[in-house]
Write a protein that holds these residues in place. Sequence first.
Motif, PDB file in Angstrom:
ATOM      1  N   GLY A  16       0.863  -1.181   0.000  1.00  0.00           N
ATOM      2  CA  GLY A  16       0.000   0.000   0.000  1.00  0.00           C
ATOM      3  C   GLY A  16       0.895   1.226   0.000  1.00  0.00           C
ATOM      4  N   SER A  17       0.691   2.124   0.927  1.00  0.00           N
ATOM      5  CA  SER A  17       1.528   3.307   0.993  1.00  0.00           C
ATOM      6  C   SER A  17       2.563   3.207   2.113  1.00  0.00           C
ATOM      7  CB  SER A  17       0.654   4.548   1.213  1.00  0.00           C
ATOM      8  OG  SER A  17      -0.022   4.418   2.443  1.00  0.00           O
ATOM      9  N   THR A  18       2.651   2.045   2.781  1.00  0.00           N
ATOM     10  CA  THR A  18       3.559   1.865   3.897  1.00  0.00           C
ATOM     11  C   THR A  18       4.748   1.018   3.478  1.00  0.00           C
ATOM     12  OG1 THR A  18       1.645   1.863   5.364  1.00  0.00           O
ATOM     13  CG2 THR A  18       3.717   1.060   6.286  1.00  0.00           C
ATOM     14  N   GLU A  19       5.959   1.458   3.842  1.00  0.00           N
ATOM     15  CA  GLU A  19       7.137   0.652   3.561  1.00  0.00           C
ATOM     16  C   GLU A  19       7.126  -0.561   4.476  1.00  0.00           C
ATOM     17  OE1 GLU A  19      10.946   2.440   3.713  1.00  0.00           O
ATOM     18  OE2 GLU A  19      10.429   3.983   2.282  1.00  0.00           O
ATOM     19  N   PHE A  20       7.569  -1.696   3.936  1.00  0.00           N
ATOM     20  CA  PHE A  20       7.629  -2.910   4.727  1.00  0.00           C
ATOM     21  C   PHE A  20       9.088  -3.283   4.927  1.00  0.00           C
ATOM     22  CE2 PHE A  20       8.092  -7.522   4.937  1.00  0.00           C
ATOM     23  CZ  PHE A  20       7.359  -7.780   6.086  1.00  0.00           C
ATOM     24  N   GLN A  21       9.475  -3.527   6.174  1.00  0.00           N
ATOM     25  CA  GLN A  21      10.812  -4.009   6.469  1.00  0.00           C
ATOM     26  C   GLN A  21      10.698  -5.418   7.033  1.00  0.00           C
ATOM     27  OE1 GLN A  21      12.220  -0.916   9.196  1.00  0.00           O
ATOM     28  NE2 GLN A  21      13.809  -0.506   7.701  1.00  0.00           N
ATOM     29  N   CYS A  22      11.528  -6.300   6.537  1.00  0.00           N
ATOM     30  CA  CYS A  22      11.557  -7.664   7.042  1.00  0.00           C
ATOM     31  C   CYS A  22      12.109  -7.635   8.471  1.00  0.00           C
ATOM     32  CB  CYS A  22      12.434  -8.528   6.148  1.00  0.00           C
ATOM     33  SG  CYS A  22      12.653 -10.197   6.776  1.00  0.00           S
ATOM     34  N   PRO A  23      11.365  -8.132   9.448  1.00  0.00           N
ATOM     35  CA  PRO A  23      11.836  -8.103  10.834  1.00  0.00           C
ATOM     36  C   PRO A  23      13.191  -8.788  11.039  1.00  0.00           C
ATOM     37  CG  PRO A  23       9.529  -8.682  10.747  1.00  0.00           C
ATOM     38  CD  PRO A  23      10.023  -8.691   9.334  1.00  0.00           C
ATOM     39  N   SER A  24      13.438  -9.868  10.306  1.00  0.00           N
ATOM     40  CA  SER A  24      14.738 -10.544  10.425  1.00  0.00           C
ATOM     41  C   SER A  24      15.868  -9.651   9.951  1.00  0.00           C
ATOM     42  CB  SER A  24      14.748 -11.845   9.622  1.00  0.00           C
ATOM     43  OG  SER A  24      13.765 -12.720  10.106  1.00  0.00           O
ATOM     44  N   ASP A  25      15.624  -8.892   8.889  1.00  0.00           N
ATOM     45  CA  ASP A  25      16.650  -7.972   8.389  1.00  0.00           C
ATOM     46  C   ASP A  25      16.913  -6.847   9.385  1.00  0.00           C
ATOM     47  OD1 ASP A  25      16.911  -9.480   6.107  1.00  0.00           O
ATOM     48  OD2 ASP A  25      15.686  -8.161   4.857  1.00  0.00           O
ATOM     49  N   VAL A  26      15.869  -6.393  10.064  1.00  0.00           N
ATOM     50  CA  VAL A  26      16.034  -5.357  11.089  1.00  0.00           C
ATOM     51  C   VAL A  26      16.927  -5.894  12.200  1.00  0.00           C
ATOM     52  CG1 VAL A  26      14.840  -3.976  12.849  1.00  0.00           C
ATOM     53  CG2 VAL A  26      13.839  -4.224  10.572  1.00  0.00           C
ATOM     54  N   PHE A  27      16.669  -7.113  12.647  1.00  0.00           N
ATOM     55  CA  PHE A  27      17.480  -7.751  13.679  1.00  0.00           C
ATOM     56  C   PHE A  27      18.939  -7.848  13.242  1.00  0.00           C
ATOM     57  CE2 PHE A  27      19.432 -11.665  15.268  1.00  0.00           C
ATOM     58  CZ  PHE A  27      19.392 -11.442  16.633  1.00  0.00           C
ATOM     59  N   LEU A  28      19.150  -8.314  12.018  1.00  0.00           N
ATOM     60  CA  LEU A  28      20.519  -8.478  11.518  1.00  0.00           C
ATOM     61  C   LEU A  28      21.237  -7.140  11.390  1.00  0.00           C
ATOM     62  CD1 LEU A  28      19.913 -11.313   8.910  1.00  0.00           C
ATOM     63  CD2 LEU A  28      21.051 -11.497  11.138  1.00  0.00           C
ATOM     64  N   GLN A  29      20.516  -6.086  11.042  1.00  0.00           N
ATOM     65  CA  GLN A  29      21.114  -4.750  10.962  1.00  0.00           C
ATOM     66  C   GLN A  29      21.676  -4.337  12.319  1.00  0.00           C
ATOM     67  OE1 GLN A  29      21.626  -3.813   7.484  1.00  0.00           O
ATOM     68  NE2 GLN A  29      21.779  -1.986   8.689  1.00  0.00           N
ATOM     69  N   ILE A  30      20.953  -4.649  13.371  1.00  0.00           N
ATOM     70  CA  ILE A  30      21.376  -4.257  14.723  1.00  0.00           C
ATOM     71  C   ILE A  30      22.625  -5.018  15.157  1.00  0.00           C
ATOM     72  CG2 ILE A  30      20.719  -4.242  17.180  1.00  0.00           C
ATOM     73  CD1 ILE A  30      19.238  -2.162  15.423  1.00  0.00           C
ATOM     74  N   ILE A  31      22.691  -6.313  14.888  1.00  0.00           N
ATOM     75  CA  ILE A  31      23.805  -7.106  15.417  1.00  0.00           C
ATOM     76  C   ILE A  31      24.974  -7.248  14.452  1.00  0.00           C
ATOM     77  CG2 ILE A  31      22.344  -8.392  17.005  1.00  0.00           C
ATOM     78  CD1 ILE A  31      22.742 -10.804  15.007  1.00  0.00           C
ATOM     79  N   LYS A  32      24.806  -6.794  13.209  1.00  0.00           N
ATOM     80  CA  LYS A  32      25.943  -6.940  12.300  1.00  0.00           C
ATOM     81  C   LYS A  32      27.021  -5.934  12.685  1.00  0.00           C
ATOM     82  CE  LYS A  32      25.259  -3.916   8.409  1.00  0.00           C
ATOM     83  NZ  LYS A  32      25.120  -3.763   7.013  1.00  0.00           N
ATOM     84  N   GLY A  33      28.221  -6.344  12.525  1.00  0.00           N
ATOM     85  CA  GLY A  33      29.353  -5.515  12.903  1.00  0.00           C
ATOM     86  C   GLY A  33      30.391  -6.381  13.576  1.00  0.00           C
ATOM     87  N   LYS A  34      31.591  -5.892  13.614  1.00  0.00           N
ATOM     88  CA  LYS A  34      32.690  -6.676  14.167  1.00  0.00           C
ATOM     89  C   LYS A  34      32.470  -6.949  15.650  1.00  0.00           C
ATOM     90  CE  LYS A  34      37.493  -7.438  13.899  1.00  0.00           C
ATOM     91  NZ  LYS A  34      37.749  -8.669  13.277  1.00  0.00           N
ATOM     92  N   CYS A  35      32.258  -8.185  15.984  1.00  0.00           N
ATOM     93  CA  CYS A  35      32.188  -8.681  17.368  1.00  0.00           C
ATOM     94  C   CYS A  35      31.023  -8.146  18.190  1.00  0.00           C
ATOM     95  CB  CYS A  35      33.499  -8.384  18.101  1.00  0.00           C
ATOM     96  SG  CYS A  35      34.931  -9.169  17.373  1.00  0.00           S
ATOM     97  N   LYS A  36      29.972  -7.592  17.583  1.00  0.00           N
ATOM     98  CA  LYS A  36      28.872  -7.047  18.377  1.00  0.00           C
ATOM     99  C   LYS A  36      28.227  -8.099  19.267  1.00  0.00           C
ATOM    100  CE  LYS A  36      27.149  -2.942  16.082  1.00  0.00           C
ATOM    101  NZ  LYS A  36      26.027  -2.378  15.317  1.00  0.00           N
TER     102      LYS A  36
END
Length: 112
Positions: free
Chosen positions: A5-25
């Motif tokens: 519709g008019s709302t962007e959809f973000q995959c919840p798993s991708d949101v999780f991975l965005q938070i924890i990705k990074g060296k040794c997080k």
Amino acid sequence: MEEIGSTEFQCPSDVFLQIIKGKCKTTLIVLIKKGRNRFGEMRRTLPTISERMLSRQLDELEKDGIIRRESFPEVPPRVEYFLTPYGETIYPIIREMRKWGYIHLEKQQSDV
């Protein structure tokens, strides 16, 4: 990102991975949970990460609300990191993810 519709959809798993990705997080989260929560302690435990990168990862975790930084008015100054209540909710997931990682590493070694 998909549009529904008019709302962007973000995959919840991708949101999780965005938070924890990074060296040794994930390792930093585990160290802080286990009480190894001072910069120097983390640096000694993770010799492959530079001070600059360690500082950056801690800043990102703090910005995302996973950890909080507490400064103590002492000489010399002391800073400690703690999981926030929100950060506590991610810890069981990371613990299980790391268990699976160890299982996978063992499997790879036995396949050789």
